[in-house]
Write a protein that holds these residues in place. Structure first.
Motif, PDB file in Angstrom:
ATOM      1  N   ARG A  91       0.647  -1.079   0.218  1.00  0.00           N
ATOM      2  CA  ARG A  91       0.115  -0.091   0.060  1.00  0.00           C
ATOM      3  C   ARG A  91       0.967   1.296   0.044  1.00  0.00           C
ATOM      4  NH1 ARG A  91      -5.135  -1.814   0.470  1.00  0.00           N
ATOM      5  NH2 ARG A  91      -5.484  -3.729   1.533  1.00  0.00           N
ATOM      6  N   TRP A  92       1.525   1.513  -1.254  1.00  0.00           N
ATOM      7  CA  TRP A  92       2.362   2.481  -1.125  1.00  0.00           C
ATOM      8  C   TRP A  92       1.860   4.023  -0.903  1.00  0.00           C
ATOM      9  CZ3 TRP A  92       5.627  -0.882  -0.911  1.00  0.00           C
ATOM     10  CH2 TRP A  92       5.851  -1.931  -1.872  1.00  0.00           C
ATOM     11  N   ASP A  93       0.597   4.201  -1.208  1.00  0.00           N
ATOM     12  CA  ASP A  93       0.104   5.511  -0.899  1.00  0.00           C
ATOM     13  C   ASP A  93       0.000   5.790   0.645  1.00  0.00           C
ATOM     14  OD1 ASP A  93      -1.897   3.378  -0.742  1.00  0.00           O
ATOM     15  OD2 ASP A  93      -3.444   4.536  -1.510  1.00  0.00           O
ATOM     16  N   LEU A  94      -0.283   4.844   1.538  1.00  0.00           N
ATOM     17  CA  LEU A  94      -0.398   4.758   2.868  1.00  0.00           C
ATOM     18  C   LEU A  94       1.080   4.896   3.396  1.00  0.00           C
ATOM     19  CD1 LEU A  94      -1.991   4.656   5.649  1.00  0.00           C
ATOM     20  CD2 LEU A  94      -1.994   2.356   5.451  1.00  0.00           C
ATOM     21  N   LEU A  95       1.677   4.249   2.905  1.00  0.00           N
ATOM     22  CA  LEU A  95       3.368   3.985   3.237  1.00  0.00           C
ATOM     23  C   LEU A  95       3.988   5.697   2.977  1.00  0.00           C
ATOM     24  CD1 LEU A  95       5.519   2.638   4.599  1.00  0.00           C
ATOM     25  CD2 LEU A  95       6.359   1.944   2.261  1.00  0.00           C
ATOM     26  N   GLY A  96       3.520   5.949   1.833  1.00  0.00           N
ATOM     27  CA  GLY A  96       4.184   7.403   1.855  1.00  0.00           C
ATOM     28  C   GLY A  96       3.594   8.514   2.721  1.00  0.00           C
ATOM     29  N   VAL A  97       2.306   8.382   2.981  1.00  0.00           N
ATOM     30  CA  VAL A  97       1.860   9.266   4.127  1.00  0.00           C
ATOM     31  C   VAL A  97       2.448   9.045   5.579  1.00  0.00           C
ATOM     32  CG1 VAL A  97      -0.275   9.829   5.334  1.00  0.00           C
ATOM     33  CG2 VAL A  97      -0.442   9.473   2.899  1.00  0.00           C
TER      34      VAL A  97
END
Length: 523
Positions: free
Chosen positions: A118-124
């Motif tokens: 979940r790259w979007d969540l990890l980015g956040v």
């Protein structure tokens, strides 16, 4: 009074499972789950990213003379004299929240997000990690990074501020890469269940990452490797308008007030504070050639005679001001009576920002001016002030506030004033107007700005004070030994009680430790 949210169910559930025998594993409690999905970690952490700076703003805002205490005292308070409260956790809410409210929860969320792609969540999550190190090192200087959240340790060594800044950039660089990915399990709906700022829009978080990196890089302005072009480039990749502002909405529905704005009248956290002469002087025409700022009557509190005045930071309480001259509190009254809604950011449902388009445009203007690009500086400066006027209007409708909107005519007249928009822009215009745009919410950045310019530096071209009308208190806190404040001492209950040996290694036991300049402001 301040209310503490329950930050997560995870720590409690892990402690429970560690104490249980295998034969009890057949029992599951839907009200106390042993594991939660990665996105459910996010809401309380976002809450604290926005709200914790306001907790500490009660104290940092007195260093920057946004406001001062006025509750009938006959002597100036410790913070109004650029001091601190010994044996107290005052001024250390962000310390607590970075190491505890985020702490292991953020590590767990990021580990789960990575495992599930979940790259979007990890980015956040990496943005949250970077935010934590940034605010802590800017407030406290040396902080614990490498050994943080290590359950095997009982003492923790401090890292240099240079390392903390390098770690912030590394995390933001990684977040920027991750937030551009669309493969794996990237899912706006999934992220949006926990994302109470952008509702799962990873492209807006990407803009946030660029903006926050610009803010961090701009703090290097006293260093030889300061790169204004990199700052400008990141701002240009960041927020395009006020619509991108990172803000948290407070619904004001819970009975314990935890979902109400920290500055709202119900929480009652700023009732005894009053605006200072410094902020009033920036808006009433005193510092800008007689031009009265239309934002003043929509942001600040009047006196009962309808005039706007501020308190003298060298005089306890109201000094010689008569009852009719004494400014009301920010809810619109002289006493402790509560009224909701009130004005600007001081209402229960007022949105609270953590970063804004206006703030970033001021950063761009400063970087452009320092690189000799007057035209770019002028454009960014105008964008910053214009957008902040719109910001003020918008926030005076968050909770049905009674103050009037700044009219189009008022805005046009103000933007045409040659005392606000001179033919040749200087740092005193940019930085003093940035104070107005950050007043009442951007305490961390405002204080960093003041320390970068040593509080009282003059513009190198015009000779005008960079922070027009600001002067440190004439009577400083005794432990300062005549020096202005540069940092807040680390959190008392975690550091001075349990981690004294590590503190001693960095001089943290010295009574004047809070006056030691930060690495980032040194040449």
């Amino acid at each position: 009074m301040k209310k503490i949210l329950a930050t997560t169910v995870v720590a409690a559930s892990l402690a429970f499972t560690a104490a249980c025998s295998d034969y009890l594993d057949v029992n599951t409690n839907p009200n106390g789950p042993q594991t939660v999905t990665a996105n459910l970690y996010l809401p309380p952490m976002i809450h604290w990213m926005v709200t914790a700076p306001q907790f500490d703003g009660r104290f940092v805002g007195r260093y920057t003379q946004e406001w001062m205490l006025a509750n009938g005292q006959t002597v100036l308070s410790t913070w109004d004299r650029m001091g601190y409260d010994p044996s107290s956790d005052n001024g250390a809410e962000q310390w607590r929240d970075v190491y505890w409210s985020l702490g292991q929860n953020l590590i767990d969320m990021n580990n789960k997000a990575e495992a599930e792609q979940r790259w979007d969540l990890l980015g956040v999550g990496l943005i949250l990690k970077a935010w934590g190190w940034q605010v802590l090192t800017d407030l406290h200087g040396e902080i614990i990074v490498k050994e943080a959240i290590d359950p095997s340790r009982t003492a923790f060594d401090y890292d240099t501020q240079q390392f903390a800044y390098e770690e912030v950039k590394r995390l933001l660089d990684s977040a920027i890469v991750l937030l551009q990915r669309t493969d794996g399990a990237v899912d706006a709906t999934y992220l949006g269940k926990g994302d109470k700022i952008y509702n799962g829009d990873r492209t807006k978080w990407l803009k946030f990452a660029y903006g926050f990196r610009a803010l961090s890089l701009n703090h290097y302005s006293n260093k030889a490797n300061y790169d204004p072009a990199a700052v400008i480039a990141d701002v240009d990749r960041s927020f395009a308008s006020n619509a991108d502002d990172a803000q948290l909405q407070y619904p004001a529905q819970s009975t314990d007030n935890a979902d109400r704005n920290f500055w709202g009248p119900t929480r009652d956290n700023i009732t005894n504070y009053r605006q200072t002469r410094f902020i009033v002087g920036l808006m009433d025409g005193t510092q800008f050639g007689g031009t009265v700022d239309p934002r003043m009557s929509r942001m600040l509190a009047p006196s009962s005679d309808g005039q706007f005045r501020g308190l003298d930071p060298n005089v306890p309480g109201y000094g010689a001001l008569t009852a009719a001259q004494q400014p009301f509190n920010f809810y619109g009254y002289s006493g402790t009576r509560r009224q909701s809604p009130s004005r600007y950011l001081f209402s229960d449902k007022s949105k609270m920002p953590v970063m804004t388009y206006s703030q970033l445009q001021f950063i761009k203007a400063e970087a452009a001016l320092r690189s000799g690009d007057q035209a770019t500086a002028q454009t960014a400066y105008r964008n910053a002030i214009s957008s902040h006027i719109d910001f003020v209007n918008a926030h005076n409708t968050d909770d049905g506030q009674a103050v009037t909107q700044i009219s189009a005519a008022e805005k046009t007249t103000f933007l045409a004033s040659p005392t606000i928009f001179p033919a040749v822009l200087d740092l005193s215009h940019i930085m003093s107007q940035k104070v107005i745009a950050q007043w009442a919410w951007g305490h961390n950045e405002l204080w960093m700005d003041m320390r970068r310019y040593h509080y009282t530096d003059n513009d190198p071209v015009t000779g005008v004070e960079i922070f027009r009308g600001f002067a440190p208190p004439t009577t400083l806190y005794p432990d300062n030994a005549g020096k202005v404040v540069q940092r807040i001492r680390p959190r008392f209950n975690s550091e001075y009680v349990w981690n004294r040996a590590s503190l001693d290694a960095i001089g943290g036991l010295d009574t004047d430790y809070h006056t030691k300049p930060l690495w980032i402001i040194l040449p």
